[in-house]
Design a protein around this motif. Sequence first.
Motif, PDB file in Angstrom:
ATOM      1  N   LYS A  42       0.910  -1.155   0.000  1.00 25.13           N
ATOM      2  CA  LYS A  42       0.000   0.000   0.000  1.00 25.13           C
ATOM      3  C   LYS A  42       0.940   1.194   0.000  1.00 25.13           C
ATOM      4  N   ARG A  93      -1.293   5.487  -2.154  1.00 28.02           N
ATOM      5  CA  ARG A  93      -1.615   6.549  -1.176  1.00 28.02           C
ATOM      6  C   ARG A  93      -0.852   7.794  -1.606  1.00 28.02           C
ATOM      7  N   ASN A 133      -5.623   9.121   6.860  1.00 27.40           N
ATOM      8  CA  ASN A 133      -4.846   7.976   6.401  1.00 27.40           C
ATOM      9  C   ASN A 133      -5.397   6.711   7.062  1.00 27.40           C
ATOM     10  N   ASP A 134      -6.505   6.859   7.805  1.00 30.68           N
ATOM     11  CA  ASP A 134      -6.949   5.761   8.672  1.00 30.68           C
ATOM     12  C   ASP A 134      -8.092   4.928   8.128  1.00 30.68           C
ATOM     13  N   TRP A 135      -8.737   5.389   7.080  1.00 27.66           N
ATOM     14  CA  TRP A 135      -9.915   4.624   6.643  1.00 27.66           C
ATOM     15  C   TRP A 135      -9.501   3.453   5.757  1.00 27.66           C
ATOM     16  N   ARG A 136     -10.461   2.565   5.515  1.00 22.74           N
ATOM     17  CA  ARG A 136     -10.229   1.313   4.801  1.00 22.74           C
ATOM     18  C   ARG A 136      -9.517   1.514   3.464  1.00 22.74           C
ATOM     19  N   ALA A 147      -7.548   3.752   2.548  1.00 26.98           N
ATOM     20  CA  ALA A 147      -6.160   4.212   2.676  1.00 26.98           C
ATOM     21  C   ALA A 147      -5.274   3.158   3.322  1.00 26.98           C
ATOM     22  N   ARG A 148      -5.853   2.067   3.777  1.00 23.27           N
ATOM     23  CA  ARG A 148      -5.063   1.063   4.509  1.00 23.27           C
ATOM     24  C   ARG A 148      -4.936  -0.277   3.796  1.00 23.27           C
ATOM     25  N   GLU A 149      -5.999  -0.657   3.062  1.00 30.39           N
ATOM     26  CA  GLU A 149      -6.018  -2.009   2.486  1.00 30.39           C
ATOM     27  C   GLU A 149      -5.542  -1.995   1.040  1.00 30.39           C
ATOM     28  N   ASP A 196       2.817   4.443   8.530  1.00 29.60           N
ATOM     29  CA  ASP A 196       1.737   3.867   9.326  1.00 29.60           C
ATOM     30  C   ASP A 196       0.967   2.851   8.477  1.00 29.60           C
ATOM     31  N   SER A 197       1.611   1.724   8.201  1.00 30.69           N
ATOM     32  CA  SER A 197       1.021   0.684   7.362  1.00 30.69           C
ATOM     33  C   SER A 197       1.718  -0.623   7.710  1.00 30.69           C
ATOM     34  N   HIS A 198       0.983  -1.729   7.612  1.00 30.91           N
ATOM     35  CA  HIS A 198       1.660  -3.014   7.859  1.00 30.91           C
ATOM     36  C   HIS A 198       2.436  -3.464   6.629  1.00 30.91           C
TER      37      HIS A 198
END
Length: 500
Positions: free
Chosen positions: A268, A304, A393-396, A398-400, A424-426
């Motif tokens: 991501k 992103r 940056n926290d919603w779905r 922006a993360r998945e 801030d991402s896995h």
Amino acid sequence: MSTTATQLKPQPTVPGTYQPKGMLIGGKWVGAASGQRFAVENPAKRTAVAEVPRSAAADVEAAVAAAEKAFATWKAVVPRERGKLLLKIAEAIEARVEELARTIALETGNALRTQARGEAKMTADIFRYFGGLGSELKGETVPLGEHVLSYTRREPIGIVGAIIPWNAPVMLGALKIAPALCAGNVMVMKAAEDAPLGVLMMADICQEFLPAGVLNVLTGFGQECGGPLANHPKIRKLSFTGSTEVGKVIMRAAAERIVPVSLELGGKSPSIVYPDVDEEWTVDGIIAAMRFTRQSQSCTAGSRLFLHEDIFDSFLNKLEKKTTGLKIGDPLEEATDIGTIINSKQYTKVCKYVQDGLDRSDAKLVFGGLPPKTGPLSEGYFTLPTVFADRSNDWRLAREEIFGPVLVAIRWSDEAEVIRMANDSHYGLAAYVWTHDIGRGLRAAHAIESGWVQVNQGGGQTPGMSYGGYKQSGIGREFSLEGMLDSFTQRKSVTVNLAV
Ligand code: NAI
Ligand code: MG
């Protein structure tokens, strides 16, 4: 989905594309032991274009046996001679590059001009690059004293089990075949169920030059064929490219037998745009980094987009103008820039993300949206490049990993804050930084937790660069000499007492 593809209406052979002869086991083209087959779909028309064997555990068994038989001879071939065969393969691929490109475009939906042709050429380049590396499989001497000779050897690991995805199937296959074989290993590869044709064509070219059983290629589904392959006791190394979810399954299988594993997984990836580059070339770069002309079905997609607040609206205006000018259409047409999503499952998934964006009150649709329900684009899994603007940056979205052309633009003002958001991402596969201030660009590049950061460009990988992920984006590196040495050899130390 390939499971429903068996009910698809077959279509006549598409001119200039490869017709499969079965799977490759021990130098022979064979069907599945069960006799079952499944259809391969052209995602631009939702029609079946070919059928391939639906293999399972018995076929994995046969392929592993063929590989085992080939290993003793293959590992004894002088490395530079193995390399020479890879160079011949490179040449033979080049001679058929257009057929390979059309086959890739047909089964993946990736546009011929912007994607598939480049992938076919890159495949030849990958064989050429690794074909030249045979003599780099060298060891070292270790200075343990005058009376001791201690040296290391790079030995092949054995039978490699390789599982690949559909998004750049032939290139990703070549990235495992070429280094593994150059290093003296043999391989059983499972092609992705959605895109086996180009991989079979590549295998067909390879088998003209390779001894029987050195490369075996199976077609089949994840659990049915990939499962037994990952768990086979004689597989000594697992190399997987695909989703993080399945990557974990592969790693668990490897843990059971303490088998080394390379994983190239999802991403991501952040693109950070500084206020000094509100310019046309940056817009082109963002479009390239987002892989819009591959429907963004890329693990390295810069999905992103962190835009500095001073240029936020102006940059998005430019991005809209350029992106909406790209031509979406039949992947096999030369004029097409953007093709289709791979299958119905991924198409539904991408549409659901777009709908989530439309439903979110904090997000603003900048352009794109849900794909048309009527007209020529509704005949295939075509989607529209879509951009949502949001503060968070926290919603779905922006993360998945969406694996579709949905880009989230996020405003920033403070450099430390944007780096924090980027990290801030896995995931940690790729990243992009855009600024004329090279010092600032490199500071950001060093602070970002990703395996690959590009500054002021958004291109693809090149043979020679070690490529792979941080965090949950993977383990191990590909594409390079070090990738070959680390992923496909094991070191042995030999220590000799010279005093006797
Ligand atoms: P996937 O990870 O399920 O498929 C990749 C390969 O793994 C295929 O050959 C598949 O048959 C095989 N596989 C699936 N389940 C398996 C199992 N239990 N054991 C052994 N092999 C198995 O990916 P899929 O379902 O095609 O796409 C889902 C998502 O994965 C995408 O939306 C995307 O986010 C991500 N993906 C990432 C890729 C990358 O290059 N990093 C490539 C493809 C997908
Ligand atoms: Mg899957």
